[in-house]
Motif scaffolding. Structure first.
Motif, PDB file in Angstrom:
ATOM      1  N   PRO A  95       0.801  -1.232   0.000  1.00  0.00           N
ATOM      2  CA  PRO A  95       0.000   0.000   0.000  1.00  0.00           C
ATOM      3  C   PRO A  95       0.830   1.277   0.000  1.00  0.00           C
ATOM      4  O   PRO A  95       0.402   2.298  -0.558  1.00  0.00           O
ATOM      5  N   ILE A 100      -1.725   3.060  -4.471  1.00  0.00           N
ATOM      6  CA  ILE A 100      -2.318   4.342  -4.061  1.00  0.00           C
ATOM      7  C   ILE A 100      -1.251   5.405  -4.313  1.00  0.00           C
ATOM      8  O   ILE A 100      -0.762   6.069  -3.397  1.00  0.00           O
ATOM      9  N   ALA A 159      -7.670   6.402  -0.241  1.00  0.00           N
ATOM     10  CA  ALA A 159      -6.979   5.699   0.839  1.00  0.00           C
ATOM     11  C   ALA A 159      -7.951   5.118   1.860  1.00  0.00           C
ATOM     12  O   ALA A 159      -7.833   3.956   2.256  1.00  0.00           O
ATOM     13  N   GLY A 167      -7.953   1.599   0.730  1.00  0.00           N
ATOM     14  CA  GLY A 167      -6.676   1.260   1.338  1.00  0.00           C
ATOM     15  C   GLY A 167      -6.667  -0.071   2.070  1.00  0.00           C
ATOM     16  O   GLY A 167      -5.721  -0.855   1.909  1.00  0.00           O
ATOM     17  N   LYS A 217      -6.036  -3.052   0.084  1.00  0.00           N
ATOM     18  CA  LYS A 217      -4.697  -3.054  -0.504  1.00  0.00           C
ATOM     19  C   LYS A 217      -3.620  -3.268   0.560  1.00  0.00           C
ATOM     20  O   LYS A 217      -2.430  -3.177   0.271  1.00  0.00           O
ATOM     21  N   ALA A 221      -3.446  -1.573   3.638  1.00  0.00           N
ATOM     22  CA  ALA A 221      -3.099  -0.392   4.428  1.00  0.00           C
ATOM     23  C   ALA A 221      -3.662  -0.477   5.842  1.00  0.00           C
ATOM     24  O   ALA A 221      -4.836  -0.803   6.035  1.00  0.00           O
ATOM     25  N   ASP A 271      -1.286   3.832   7.952  1.00  0.00           N
ATOM     26  CA  ASP A 271      -0.979   3.986   6.529  1.00  0.00           C
ATOM     27  C   ASP A 271      -2.014   4.867   5.840  1.00  0.00           C
ATOM     28  O   ASP A 271      -1.675   5.734   5.024  1.00  0.00           O
ATOM     29  N   ILE A 272      -3.282   4.641   6.178  1.00  0.00           N
ATOM     30  CA  ILE A 272      -4.363   5.387   5.541  1.00  0.00           C
ATOM     31  C   ILE A 272      -4.247   6.880   5.843  1.00  0.00           C
ATOM     32  O   ILE A 272      -4.403   7.723   4.955  1.00  0.00           O
ATOM     33  N   LEU A 283      -1.339   8.203   3.769  1.00  0.00           N
ATOM     34  CA  LEU A 283      -1.663   8.261   2.343  1.00  0.00           C
ATOM     35  C   LEU A 283      -2.677   9.357   2.031  1.00  0.00           C
ATOM     36  O   LEU A 283      -2.560  10.058   1.017  1.00  0.00           O
ATOM     37  N   ASP A 284      -3.660   9.514   2.897  1.00  0.00           N
ATOM     38  CA  ASP A 284      -4.679  10.546   2.666  1.00  0.00           C
ATOM     39  C   ASP A 284      -4.037  11.935   2.665  1.00  0.00           C
ATOM     40  O   ASP A 284      -4.329  12.767   1.792  1.00  0.00           O
ATOM     41  N   GLY A 317      -6.459   4.198  -6.785  1.00  0.00           N
ATOM     42  CA  GLY A 317      -5.436   4.887  -6.010  1.00  0.00           C
ATOM     43  C   GLY A 317      -5.159   6.273  -6.519  1.00  0.00           C
ATOM     44  O   GLY A 317      -4.044   6.783  -6.425  1.00  0.00           O
TER      45      GLY A 317
END
Length: 367
Positions: free
Chosen positions: A102, A135, A201, A205, A208, A210, A214-215, A218-219, A242
């Motif tokens: 992710p 993503i 995400a 996410g 994937k 996450a 992680d989310i 990523l966001d 993503g």
């Protein structure tokens, strides 16, 4: 003679759309032996969408989302100068099921397919956005086309969405301009924005790989990318795959000066049109569709919803089959849940039998 159109989506992880249509058709044929059956396996921008279009299937070496050497295929219609590419072909989840990525997964492998298609004469790329393992806001595609994403110190970013919070600039000195300047048609089965509770995400996410941490990372990174590339993060559909539309939008606008060469469209209606279902369904007595799980989202842009819309103004009976039916499909619709057999061919065959039996009962009652 009873005219029947069978147009299911894939049943993810168990049956392709082609297999589902075939098995359902065999079940129907066992009950209505003289039926005129048309198989029209559908897709909505996810895996298998490219294969629903006409053209030559081309396979080449590329990389998967984890950067490992792999092979992927796409469809090229030379007459129309159009390539149909599933992002899942090179950058999909199944290839990295053993090690989900992710934060580090990227779409470079899809970019390789795009560049190859353009080198063969493609002037339009139909990119089917579904089933990605990434993503990365499409930055892997940019890299494959010669762009370099850099941080504030001028160093190239690591692959994947986890590093995008450091993005400061994109060097396009070595850009593959012919490939970057194509007409882009981005097919999606979602209307998700880039960020937020419904964003790339947060919603996709977890599947994937996450974590909650992680989310959040990523966001924030995706929001930062949208700010740097001047793309509206609330744009519907731009969270697909993503957030791949973000990079494509920026790239095309850079070369053409506006957004005229990027088109983000719902995939299912386009596939239905390519299969001429707008002509087949009004002539049918029974139309069968289906998917893995039928829920409230199924009637909003997905395959089942698209087929339901086409049936709505006709005299045809609509039948829906799914592994789970979690929502009411509406009055007059035949709804069949798949059985508990471990063999999907048997499940779909039996569903075809039940649908055909129910249709004959309805026809008798009405007649």
């Amino acid at each position: 003679m009873v005219s029947i159109v069978i147009a299911p989506d894939s049943f993810k992880g168990t049956a392709t759309a082609e297999e589902a249509a075939l098995y359902l058709g065999e079940g129907v044929r066992s009950i209505i032996r003289d039926a005129e059956i048309t198989l029209a396996p559908m897709a909505d921008g996810g895996e298998g969408t490219a294969a629903t279009f006409e053209g030559e299937k081309l396979t080449l070496q590329t990389t998967d989302a984890a950067g490992r050497l792999s092979e992927a295929s796409y469809v090229f219609d030379a007459a129309e100068k159009t390539a149909y590419i599933d992002i899942a072909a090179a950058s999909g989840l199944p290839a990295v099921a053993d090690r989900r990525v992710p934060l580090t997964g990227d779409t470079y492998g899809t970019g390789v397919l795009i560049a190859d298609a353009q080198s063969r004469g493609a002037q339009r790329i139909v990119l089917c956005l579904g089933g990605s393992a990434t993503i990365d806001a499409g930055t892997g595609i940019l890299t494959a086309l010669g762009a370099i994403t850099s941080n504030a110190a001028g160093y190239a970013l690591r692959p994947g969405g986890g590093a995008l919070g450091e993005l400061a600039s994109i060097d396009t000195a070595q850009l593959n301009i012919p490939a970057a300047a194509v007409e882009w048609v981005l097919l999606t089965d979602v209307t998700s924005p880039v960020v937020g509770p419904e964003g790339a995400a947060t919603v996709f996410g977890p599947q994937k790989g996450a974590s909650a941490e992680d989310i959040a990372l990523l966001d924030a990174a995706l929001l930062h990318v949208c700010d740097i590339l001047e793309v509206d993060p609330t744009t519907p559909g731009y969270g697909a795959a993503g957030a791949v539309p973000v990079a494509i939008h920026w790239l095309s606008r850079l070369l053409h000066g506006d957004d005229s060469h990027v088109h983000v469209l719902p995939g299912a209606p386009l596939v239905a049109n390519a299969l001429q279902l707008d002509e087949l369904i009004p002539r049918a007595n029974l139309v069968i569709t289906g998917e893995g799980a039928f829920d409230q989202q199924s009637l909003t842009g997905k395959v089942v919803g698209t087929i339901a819309d086409l049936v709505a103004d006709t005299a045809a009976v609509l039948a829906i089959t799914a592994g789970r039916i979690d929502s009411d499909p509406g009055e007059g619709v035949i709804a069949i849940e798949l059985g508990k057999s471990q063999d999907v061919a048997t499940q779909l065959y039996d569903a075809g039998v039940q649908i055909a039996t129910a249709y004959l009962r309805i026809s008798t009652d009405q007649g």
